[in-house]
Write an enzyme that holds these catalytic residues in place. Sequence first.
Site, short mmCIF file in Angstrom:
data_model
loop_
_atom_site.label_atom_id
_atom_site.label_comp_id
_atom_site.label_asym_id
_atom_site.label_seq_id
_atom_site.Cartn_x
_atom_site.Cartn_y
_atom_site.Cartn_z
N LYS A 95 -29.60 -23.69 -1.87
CA LYS A 95 -29.35 -22.23 -2.43
C LYS A 95 -28.00 -22.14 -2.61
O LYS A 95 -28.04 -21.13 -3.51
CB LYS A 95 -29.66 -21.23 -1.04
CG LYS A 95 -31.04 -21.26 -0.52
CD LYS A 95 -32.29 -21.15 -1.52
CE LYS A 95 -32.19 -19.76 -1.57
NZ LYS A 95 -33.21 -19.35 -2.85
N PRO A 98 -29.51 -28.67 4.66
CA PRO A 98 -29.67 -29.14 3.22
C PRO A 98 -30.40 -28.10 2.37
O PRO A 98 -30.03 -27.87 1.30
CB PRO A 98 -30.80 -30.29 3.63
CG PRO A 98 -30.48 -30.67 4.69
CD PRO A 98 -30.08 -29.39 5.60
N TYR A 99 -31.33 -26.87 2.91
CA TYR A 99 -31.58 -25.91 2.61
C TYR A 99 -30.54 -24.84 1.90
O TYR A 99 -30.71 -24.60 0.94
CB TYR A 99 -32.63 -25.11 3.31
CG TYR A 99 -33.20 -23.82 2.74
CD1 TYR A 99 -33.86 -23.60 1.88
CD2 TYR A 99 -32.60 -22.64 3.30
CE1 TYR A 99 -34.44 -22.44 1.32
CE2 TYR A 99 -33.08 -21.53 3.00
CZ TYR A 99 -34.18 -21.26 2.15
OH TYR A 99 -34.48 -20.00 1.64
N LEU A 100 -29.45 -24.78 2.86
CA LEU A 100 -28.35 -23.84 2.24
C LEU A 100 -27.50 -24.42 1.05
O LEU A 100 -27.09 -23.71 0.30
CB LEU A 100 -27.52 -23.70 3.70
CG LEU A 100 -28.16 -22.96 4.65
CD1 LEU A 100 -27.36 -22.56 5.78
CD2 LEU A 100 -28.80 -21.53 4.13
#
Lengths: 210, 210
Positions: free
Chosen positions: A129, A124-126
């Site tokens: 980003k 989810p973080y990627l």
Amino acid sequence: MKTLIIGASGQIGKMTTAKLLAQGHEVVALVRDKSKLSDLPQQGLTIIEQDLENDFSAAFDNCTQVIFAAGSGASTGADKTLLIDLWAAKRAVDFAKDHKLAHFIMVSSIGADAPDNIESSIKPYLVAKHMADEQLINSGLDYTIVRPGTLLNEPATKKYRIKRPESRQDAVISRENVAEALVYIAGKDSKTSQVFELFDGPEPITSFID
Amino acid sequence: MKTLIIGASGQIGKMTTAKLLAQGHEVVALVRDKSKLSDLPQQGLTIIEQDLENDFSAAFDNCTQVIFAAGSGASTGADKTLLIDLWAAKRAVDFAKDHKLAHFIMVSSIGADAPDNIESSIKPYLVAKHMADEQLINSGLDYTIVRPGTLLNEPATKKYRIKRPESRQDAVISRENVAEALVYIAGKDSKTSQVFELFDGPEPITSFID
């Protein structure tokens, strides 16, 4: 030349701020809590206190370029990932366009190019980003997107590689090396738009960026 | 004409699927668990079982248009908001482009136009929906983005308004009314790209879409 640093109290952001000041740059440091910068030299430094969840467009006034080094971090809740890593970055891109900034330097992450290639809790973080980077790439702004490998707390070697190492254990970089690279990019007169991963390695940054 | 429905086992998705089938449409229903559609008529229905976190591009084969009705919901964790509401929607847009689909119908949300205008726990969700909608708007695809108000479980009145009511209590719409609107949009021969909010109201959908 005046450089806005968003997320100037983060580890990379603060090192970058200190190094730019040491080189005589004018820096506008955008932070949520200015006391975290009280140990920095004040010469050349303007601190603006604002939460990235509020309107932070005024920080862009009279700046030439911006470094987005803010991050909720991969370990905070995904709500903050959406609000900071994605939405604040998207708004920073909009503000940079409104203020006609000459260059936008984004601290991204290894893996942000292709979130589907990873199956882990940081996907989810990627995604956040990736979407922020795409927003910048499609903005019309001149940009540099730096995608560091796994971050370490080692002193800077000022030596790098940009080719992703085959072993994941080697796909690392010290935060101070990231800061040194950002300072180098921010200090260059001419910049072209580019995206690259960055790791500790054997060569000076000029091997890749000049 | 064959319509792909992504999220066909959700409340709105399933009602839309049933209504399209009842009108004699061919429907491809993409779901994670096909047993949830076992009570639907099978005539005209193709069910494809796939998780939206995996590669679901094959579902687009031979489809004419797509309705994205999937949603992690505002109450799931924000990691799923990133992975489903944003990333799966973004990939659906990419797949629709690859497959040259004629139209993309997106079930969005009131507030997705301007997430900064709201201070509430659903802001991260609205950020995800906003970014997904922007992805579609900038895709080059023909699209319809429907942004329903607060969803209710009332029977369809088939009567609507698109102007946002002044009172938040009136900014509501029954899920079945959303489904009826989607069926109407999917059944139209000619479609132009548009974005609108949708609420229960006094007028037939033809007042706004024809």
